[in-house]
Design an enzyme around this catalytic site. Structure first.
Site, short mmCIF file in Angstrom:
data_model
loop_
_atom_site.label_atom_id
_atom_site.label_comp_id
_atom_site.label_asym_id
_atom_site.label_seq_id
_atom_site.Cartn_x
_atom_site.Cartn_y
_atom_site.Cartn_z
CG ASN A 9 -27.04 102.55 90.12
OD1 ASN A 9 -28.27 102.71 90.11
ND2 ASN A 9 -26.27 102.91 89.10
CD1 TRP A 10 -30.44 97.60 93.69
CD2 TRP A 10 -32.46 98.42 94.22
NE1 TRP A 10 -30.73 97.22 94.98
CE2 TRP A 10 -31.96 97.70 95.33
CE3 TRP A 10 -33.71 99.03 94.32
CZ2 TRP A 10 -32.69 97.57 96.52
CZ3 TRP A 10 -34.44 98.90 95.50
CH2 TRP A 10 -33.92 98.18 96.59
CE LYS A 11 -25.64 99.97 86.74
NZ LYS A 11 -24.59 100.02 85.75
CG HIS A 94 -24.44 106.28 86.59
ND1 HIS A 94 -24.24 105.57 85.42
CD2 HIS A 94 -24.12 105.44 87.60
CE1 HIS A 94 -23.83 104.35 85.72
NE2 HIS A 94 -23.74 104.24 87.04
CD GLU A 96 -25.32 102.51 83.32
OE1 GLU A 96 -26.36 102.62 83.98
OE2 GLU A 96 -24.51 101.57 83.47
CD GLU A 166 -19.92 104.72 89.28
OE1 GLU A 166 -20.10 103.65 89.85
OE2 GLU A 166 -20.78 105.28 88.57
N GLY A 172 -19.93 97.85 84.54
CA GLY A 172 -20.70 96.77 83.91
C GLY A 172 -19.88 95.92 82.95
CB SER A 212 -16.62 95.49 87.38
OG SER A 212 -17.22 95.76 86.12
N GLY A 233 -23.12 98.37 91.05
CA GLY A 233 -24.27 98.10 90.19
C GLY A 233 -24.65 96.63 90.24
N GLY A 234 -24.11 95.86 89.31
CA GLY A 234 -24.47 94.45 89.15
C GLY A 234 -24.46 93.63 90.43
#
Ligand code: PEP
Length: 251
Positions: A9-11, A94, A96, A166, A172, A212, A233-234
Site C-alpha cells: 500500500n503506497w498510500k 483502511h 486511515e 490491521e 505505521g 508494521s 505500508g512503509g
C-alpha cells in the site's frame, strides 16, 4: 486452498513515473513469488503502474473507491474509472480512511458491494484500536466491522472478498502484533465469518495481516496456519525491502 497475497500500500506516495521505475525494479525480483503480488497505487499512478506491470505477474489496484456508478461527487472516483485505468482490486475500509476521513461502516459496505458488482477484488480492512484491545472489545469491534461490511451480500459474493486484519495500533507505528496474536485474531475473524455466512465459510476467505510488517518477521507470520499473506505500508515503499517480504510469503 486459499490464495496467498503480498499487498503493498503506497498510500499518498509515488507519481506515475516513480511507480513505473519501482515496478521495473520489483518485477524481476519477485518473478518466482510464492504469493500473488498486488500494489495499491494512488489514483493518478494506476495507469502508469498498470502499463509497467503489463507483462509481469504484478497486479495493480486502488486505495479507495466511491460506491456510486457516477454523478456529482467532486473529487471521487468510480469503479469504471479504476478498471479502465488498470485496477483489479481496491482497499476498502483502511483505518486511515475510517479515522481521518470519517468513513462509516455503512459507506464501507456500499463500497464492498460496488467492488463485487464491478469485478474488482475488495480487500476489506478491519482492526481494533489499542484501547479497544485493552478493553477486551476486539471481538465485538471486528464482528461489527465484518458483519456491517457484508450485510445483505449474498454468500457466494461475500466469499470472493479478501480480509486484511490491521490492528490500528500497529499501522505505521513500528509495533507489530506478535505472530501468536495475529494467529488468534485471524481465527476469531474466521469464527465471525462462519457465524455470518455458515459453517466453514471462514476457511474459504484469505485473511492478511497488516501493521508494521518488515522483512525480518515475515517468516514467523506466514508460518501461522491462519495467515494468508500481508498488507504492507512503509516497508513496501522500497522495492528491495518489499521484494524480500514477497519472497518470504511461503506457506
Ligand atoms: C497499511 O498501510 O495498511 C499498513 C499496514 O502500513 P504499515 O505497514 O506502514 O504499518
Amino acid at each position: 486452498m486459499r490464495a496467498i497475497y503480498a499487498v503493498g500500500n503506497w498510500k499518498m506516495n509515488k507519481s506515475g513515473r516513480e511507480s513505473a521505475t519501482y515496478i521495473e525494479t520489483l518485477a524481476p525480483l519477485v518473478k518466482n513469488s510464492p504469493a500473488r503480488v498486488l500494489l495499491a497505487a494512488p489514483f493518478t499512478a494506476i495507469g502508469a503502474a498498470a502499463a509497467a506491470a503489463k507483462d509481469t505477474s504484478l497486479s495493480i489496484g486502488a486505495q479507495n473507491i466511491h460506491p456510486a456508478r457516477d454523478g456529482a461527487f467532486t473529487g471521487e472516483i468510480s469503479a469504471l474509472m479504476l478498471k479502465e485505468a488498470g485496477a483489479s482490486f481496491v482497499l476498502v475500509g483502511h483505518s486511515e480512511r475510517r479515522r481521518l476521513f470519517g468513513e462509516s461502516d455503512e459507506f464501507i459496505r456500499e463500497k464492498v458491494v460496488r467492488c463485487l458488482q464491478s469485478d474488482l477484488l475488495p480487500i476489506l480492512c478491519i482492526g481494533e484500536t489499542e484501547s479497544e484491545r485493552e478493553g477486551h472489545k476486539t471481538r465485538a469491534v471486528l464482528a461489527r466491522q465484518i458483519e456491517s461490511a457484508l450485510h445483505g451480500v449474498p454468500k457466494e459474493e461475500a466469499l470472493k472478498i479478501a480480509l486484511a486484519y490491521e490492528p490500528v495500533w500497529a499501522i505505521g507505528t513500528g509495533k507489530t502484533a506478535s505472530a501468536e496474536t495475529v494467529e488468534e485474531t485471524h481465527a476469531l475473524c474466521r469464527s465471525i465469518l462462519d457465524e455470518l455466512l455458515g459453517k466453514k465459510s471462514g476457511e474459504k476467505i484469505s485473511i492478511l495481516y497488516g501493521g508494521s510488517v518488515k522483512p525480518d518477521h515475515i517468516s514467523q507470520l506466514l508460518a501461522k496456519r491462519e495467515v494468508d499473506g500481508v498488507l504492507v505500508g512503509g516497508a513496501a515503499l522500497d522495492p528491495h525491502s518489499f521484494a524480500q517480504i514477497v519472497m518470504n510469503c511461503k506457506k
